[in-house]
Structures are given as C-alpha cells and as structure tokens.
Design an enzyme around this catalytic site. Structure first.
Site, PDB file in Angstrom:
ATOM      1  CD  GLU A   1      -1.232  -7.942  -1.268  1.00 32.51           C
ATOM      2  OE1 GLU A   1      -1.370  -7.253  -2.298  1.00 32.51           O
ATOM      3  OE2 GLU A   1      -1.194  -7.449  -0.125  1.00 32.51           O
TER       4      GLU A   1
ATOM      5  CD  GLU B   1      -3.776  -4.136   2.386  1.00 33.80           C
ATOM      6  OE1 GLU B   1      -3.844  -5.356   2.620  1.00 33.80           O
ATOM      7  OE2 GLU B   1      -2.714  -3.570   2.082  1.00 33.80           O
TER       8      GLU B   1
ATOM      9  CE1 TYR C   1       1.585  -7.526  -3.018  1.00 36.94           C
ATOM     10  CE2 TYR C   1       2.776  -9.495  -2.326  1.00 36.94           C
ATOM     11  CZ  TYR C   1       2.220  -8.256  -2.031  1.00 36.94           C
ATOM     12  OH  TYR C   1       2.295  -7.767  -0.748  1.00 36.94           O
TER      13      TYR C   1
ATOM     14  CG  ASP D   1       6.196 -11.315   7.698  1.00 38.71           C
ATOM     15  OD1 ASP D   1       4.974 -11.200   7.495  1.00 38.71           O
ATOM     16  OD2 ASP D   1       6.841 -10.525   8.418  1.00 38.71           O
TER      17      ASP D   1
ATOM     18  CG  HIS E   1      -5.384  -4.311  -0.793  1.00 37.24           C
ATOM     19  ND1 HIS E   1      -5.497  -5.682  -0.737  1.00 37.24           N
ATOM     20  CD2 HIS E   1      -4.061  -4.053  -1.017  1.00 37.24           C
ATOM     21  CE1 HIS E   1      -4.299  -6.228  -0.925  1.00 37.24           C
ATOM     22  NE2 HIS E   1      -3.420  -5.264  -1.101  1.00 37.24           N
TER      23      HIS E   1
ATOM     24  CG  HIS F   1      -1.488  -2.818  -4.858  1.00 35.90           C
ATOM     25  ND1 HIS F   1      -1.366  -3.981  -5.577  1.00 35.90           N
ATOM     26  CD2 HIS F   1      -1.391  -3.186  -3.546  1.00 35.90           C
ATOM     27  CE1 HIS F   1      -1.200  -4.997  -4.758  1.00 35.90           C
ATOM     28  NE2 HIS F   1      -1.205  -4.546  -3.509  1.00 35.90           N
ATOM     29  CD  GLU F   2      -1.352  -0.420  -0.796  1.00 37.01           C
ATOM     30  OE1 GLU F   2      -2.104  -1.108  -0.081  1.00 37.01           O
ATOM     31  OE2 GLU F   2      -0.249  -0.839  -1.191  1.00 37.01           O
TER      32      GLU F   2
END
Length: 639
Positions: free
Chosen positions: A350, A303, A414, A406, A331, A327-328
């Site tokens: 998210e 994003e 999400y 990560d 953001h 979705h992007e």
C-alpha cells in the site's frame, strides 16, 4: 440450495469442466520461490500452510453458483509441489463444507480438519497425499462465507436480478476456496463457473474461451490466470452485467443502468495505463478492466488482476475522485506483481501504491494536483499516528502476533509508507529512485517480498553498499520504529494556501463563502472541511454552511462524508435523514465505520440513532464492514 448440495458436480462435467485427471496446469515450479519463503521475515502467522514441505502452485475451480442458497459448490483441483518425503499438505479453511477429497484419479485421500485458530483465521485442513501431487477437494462454501456477499435484487441498480461478489483480502478467500491462503504462496489458477441465465460471471482472470450453454437455464463461464498471484486476488462477481470498452486495453463492466455513467467517469483510464508504464515498466497483465459493483462493496477498490473491483461511491460526475483508479492500477506493480509475503509488511503493497498513485496523477493531471494529493496524504498520516491506540502500530513493519491481519489495515501503511518513499526520492533524486523502483518491480516480478529485502536492496542498489547512508536516512527507523522520523520530506506548504486562508477566516467567525467554495477543486473542498474547527459549531453555523456549500445535496461522497462527520460531532438534527440515507445506500467501510463509531461515542444523542439504524442496514453490508461494528453493542440483545 435449490438442488441437492453436490448435484452440480455432474452438471459441470457435462458442461465441459475439467476433471482433476485432465486439468493442465503449468509445469511444477523450479523452487526459486522457496528461498524467499524460508526467510524468517517471510513466515506467515496467519496461515496454517507449511509451504517449504508442500505447497499449492495451481488451482482449477469447477463451481456452481447458487444464488438462492447463497453458496458456491463444486470442486477445487490443487496441483502440489512437495518434497519427495512429504506425506501431507496443510491447507487453510474457514467453515468449508467438505464432501470428499481425492487424488487426480478419484482415489479417496484421508484428511482432517483441525481446531479453529484464534482471531478468525479458520482451521487447518491436513490432507494425506502420499505420492499424490494432485488433490481434488469436493466441497461447498462456508455458510455465510466471509468472502462472499449475495445481494438481493433490491440491492442492485436494476432491481431485477440478484448479485454476488467476492472480496478475498486479507484472509477471507479460505471461506470459499480450499487452498493455502497466504500472500507469499503465489498460485496460477483457472475456473469454470456455472451461473443461472441471464446473469454473467466475471473473474480476476482473462476468459479462456466462449461461455458454454448448459441447457436452457445456465451458462458456464471459463477463466484462466497463467501468472502466479497471491490467493487473495482470486475474485468472482456474478450479476446482470454489461461491458463498455474505454480504449485498446481498458474497459468497464457494470450493471446496464450504471454503465454509461461509469464509463464517463473512467474515460482517462487508458491515459493512466500509458503513464504507469512509462513510470514503472511494462504492464504485464494484458488488459486492465474494471467492474463497478453495487454500493455494498466494502472498499473503495480492490486491485484484482485484470479486473479491478470498484465502489460506485467514486462516481462524482467530474472525475474528481479518480485517484482511486490510479491507486488500483498502480497495484498492478506494487501488490500484484510484487506482494508482501506476510500481512505484517502490508506497507510494501500500500505505501508503494500510494507513492505510485500520486506519480500517475501528476503525469495525467499535473503538478498542482500531485502536490495537493501529497499534502492530504501527509495530513492523514499525522492524524492517524495521533489517533492510534497502539503506538507501535505506527511502524511500517508491524507485529500482528495474536491479531487478525485487518488490525494492520490502518492509514499507516498507506500514508507513512508513501512518505518514506518520497523521503528517499527527495534525497537521491527522482531519476535514480525511479530507476531503483523499476528494478525492484522487475527483480521480484510475480514473487513475494519482505521489508528486510527492501532494506537490503536499498543498500545494495541505491546506496552502493553504503549502510551508513541508510543509517543517515534513518531507513530502519522508518520501517521498524513507531512514529515519524524527523527527516521526512515535507510537501509544498503553499499547496493549499488559498484554502488555509479561508479556513482561518471561517474559524474566526466569518460567513461561509459560497463563491470561494465553488472555485475550489475537490481536494481543496476536502482540505477545508477537514481543517476547520468543526467540533463546536452551532446549528445556525452548520445551516449556513449547508446552504452556502450545498453539502447535503452534493454528489461527491468524500465531501458528503466529511460533512456528515461534522454534523454528528455537533448533534445537528437536520442532517440525520441524509446521514441515515447515506449509511443505507453506501457499504464502504471507510465511510460507514467512522460514522457509526462517532454516533456510538455520543451516548445521549448519537447512540440511540446508531442502535435504531444499524440492525436495519447491517444486512446490506459486507461481513468485512459489519465485523467490528457488531462488537459495538448496536444490535438488540438475543432473548
């Protein structure tokens, strides 16, 4: 490198790049962000920075892109906001090759690179600033910088020119930009990027002027982001690129060979922007453009402000996978406008974005598609919770102590995050909840946020100070406890009624129904493939599915991925050539990792395939994709 490491500095100055002395950042900030960063839940354990003592608020990059040497080199001019008594500033680095560090007048500053931290977080770079409030770092990017992927011409659509793109989330940008690489330390920035002709540079910032020719061989592209962003959102791409407008303030960049196909798939983007503004408030970034990258890009999308980076794997020819774009785009409010102060609160980026994405899809494509998207998200959430090795990681605000950010990049932030928001929305009503969310984005525009802040504002603004209401809705349990609270708002159980009937018939031995399959939309096909009992299918059954549904030849990569998962689970040899082609053509981590994991877990049939294939395809993948795969023993042992 085709020239001496730092010879680019003089060339950049000739081309009109700003020096540290004449750079003109925004005025020093007033300190309004400091109280947020002073919160206990805003302390970033993945950064060495000490922002309450001295922090970066603006970066000016002057960089030369050397595609042959696979590096960028030049200087970064950092504007500092520091306490009067502060003597040093601490930056985040990972492998940067430093030449010198000066103040804005060119006076050398002492510095020291500390010891490497655990979990690949890099090392602190401590600069003795004294009275200086401008720091100029002369450097080159790290060898094999984890944020940068340099592609050969053969890895592009045109097959003629090399390509470079960056991917900064979560803590990768410290491998090519010396700054305080923490999502809570927002910074404005500008850049001058020198690239070889005929390639084009684009960044996650508006152009700040026409490109400047630098002799016959190079061009300098200029950019300026006057809104503060978390540093992971500074992004660069260089390649043979072409632009096509999609609307008044939307457009797409891609290689010439892909531009028409990409533009057709993205034709509804302007409608999405309009719907988003009605739902969440004004779009504050000016334009919304997108860049369709070569398939090595490790994510579905990133994003980056004003320039979303996209995988080409979303192109299906029928707009069936454009929820990725929703979705992007979402953001632009959740993540870019308001940003998790630390990676422990990744759900604030998210989970809010999935909730917002689904609302955009509903506004543009209707209630049926919205309900199906919600149901697929709930299915993914339940599967993720069940499959987690560390059950505590099913909390929204997780403990990442001693781990790489990560490790929190699962489906939980999400899908559980969006389920949490829908549960509150269902309880208080859409109108009230939408007003609250607009207020959340507005109150914290261009600022970091924490889970604690969200809880506090739910109580104050939505529950009128009634903490008992928050307890009744189990808000703290949703945020801080593992598992799924029992007050979850469920989706429409009938959203996939026809598909679920087809699944039941198939599992009872019925023949694959080609007519029904062809009538399914993409969501329904994904539901079918995910829901069938696919762990014990005979070769004959798999062959019948493939022939009836055209799975091997599908142009929809989400459908293809589920088909290949089923093929691997059942050791279906006829699918191996398509599997190998898919893992060669696509570098998206969402697809690549599960397929290699599934292969590796089957020691007799799949592991030999994985060990033969992975060394061949690994050079095609971004480091984010290959990092954990390297630990699976798929590479030949060194002599």
């Amino acid at each position: 490198m085709s020239r001496t490491l730092f010879a680019a500095f003089a060339l950049l100055s000739v081309a009109g790049c700003r020096s540290g002395e004449d750079a003109k950042p925004e005025p020093a900030p007033t300190g309004e962000i400091a109280p947020i960063l002073d919160r206990e839940d805003a302390q970033d354990i993945h950064s060495f920075a000490q922002p309450l003592e001295a922090r970066v608020y603006h970066i000016a990059l002057d960089l030369d892109v050397d595609l042959d040497a696979k590096q960028v080199a030049g200087k970064a001019t950092l504007s500092i906001d520091a306490k009067d008594e502060a003597e040093e500033i601490v930056l985040d680095t990972r492998g940067l090759r430093l030449e010198k560090i000066t103040d804005g007048t060119g006076k050398a500053l002492d510095y020291e690179v500390g010891e490497e931290g655990p979990d690949n977080v890099g090392a602190p770079l401590t600069v003795q600033i004294g009275d200086a409030r401008t720091v100029v770092v002369h450097y080159a990017s790290a060898e094999n910088a984890s944020a940068l992927q340099f592609l050969t011409p053969e890895q592009t659509s045109g097959k003629e020119h090399p390509f470079l793109f960056s991917q900064g989330q979560a803590i990768e940008n410290r491998s090519w930009i010396p700054t305080q690489d923490s999502p809570g330390i927002r910074q404005t920035w500008e850049a001058n990027i020198r690239v070889p002709n005929p390639l084009v540079a684009v960044m996650s910032a508006p152009s700040s002027g026409d490109p400047i020719p630098d002799g016959e061989t190079h061009t300098v592209y200029r950019f300026e982001m006057d809104k503060s962003v978390p540093p992971y959102l500074i992004a660069l791409a260089v390649g043979d690129l072409e632009f096509k407008p999609l609307g008044i303030k939307t457009g797409v960049w891609a290689e010439p060979e892909m531009i028409e196909e990409a533009a057709a798939e993205l034709a509804d983007t302007e409608k999405m922007v309009t719907a988003s503004e009605e739902l969440f408030g004004p779009y504050r970034w000016g334009r919304y453009d997108m860049l369709v990258l070569p398939p090595a890009f490790p994510f579905g999308g990133m994003e980056n402000p004003v320039m979303t980076f996209l995988t080409p794997s979303f192109i299906a020819g029928d707009k069936s996978l454009v929820s990725l774009i929703a979705h992007e785009l979402a953001h632009s409010w959740s993540g870019n406008l308001t940003t998790n102060a630390t990676w422990a609160d990744f759900w604030l980026n998210e989970g809010m974005t999935v909730w917002a994405e689904q609302r955009i899809i509903e506004a543009v494509y209707g209630t049926e598609r919205y309900e199906q998207d919600v149901q697929l998200s709930l299915d993914a959430m339940n599967e993720e919770v069940e499959g987690l090795e560390r059950k505590d990681d099913s909390a929204l605000a997780i403990d990442l102590t001693g781990r790489h950010p990560d490790d929190g990049l699962t489906g939980i932030p999400y899908d559980k995050g969006s389920a949490f928001l829908r549960t509150i929305e269902n309880e208080v009503g859409r109108e009230r909840f939408d007003e609250f969310m607009k207020g959340w984005f507005d109150r914290h525009a261009f600022k970091p946020v924490t889970s604690g802040m969200f809880y506090e504002e739910l109580v104050e603004y939505l529950f009128d100070g009634d903490e008992e209401k928050a307890a009744e809705l189990k808000v703290r349990e949703w945020i801080y406890e593992p598992g799924i609270p029992d007050n979850i708002a469920l989706g429409n159980a009938e959203a996939f009624a026809e598909v679920d009937a087809a699944v039941e018939a198939f599992d009872e031995g019925g023949a694959p129904d080609a007519d029904a399959w062809n009538d399914f939309n993409t969501n329904e096909k994904l539901r079918f493939l995910a829901a069938i009992d696919s762990d014990d299918l005979s070769d004959a059954r798999l062959k019948a599915m493939d022939e009836a549904f055209g799975l091997t030849d599908t142009g929809n990569n989400e459908v293809l991925f589920l088909w290949l998962k089923a093929a691997v689970a059942n050791r279906y040899d006829p699918a191996v050539p398509r599997l190998e082609q898919f893992l060669t053509d696509i570098g998206r981590r969402k697809f690549v990792r599960p397929l290699f994991v599934a292969l590796a877990e089957d020691e007799e049939w799949g592991l030999p395939i994985a060990r033969e294939l992975y060394p061949k395809v690994r050079p095609l993948y971004h480091p984010i994709t290959s990092r954990d795969l390297d630990e699976m023993g798929l590479l030949p042992e060194a002599d």
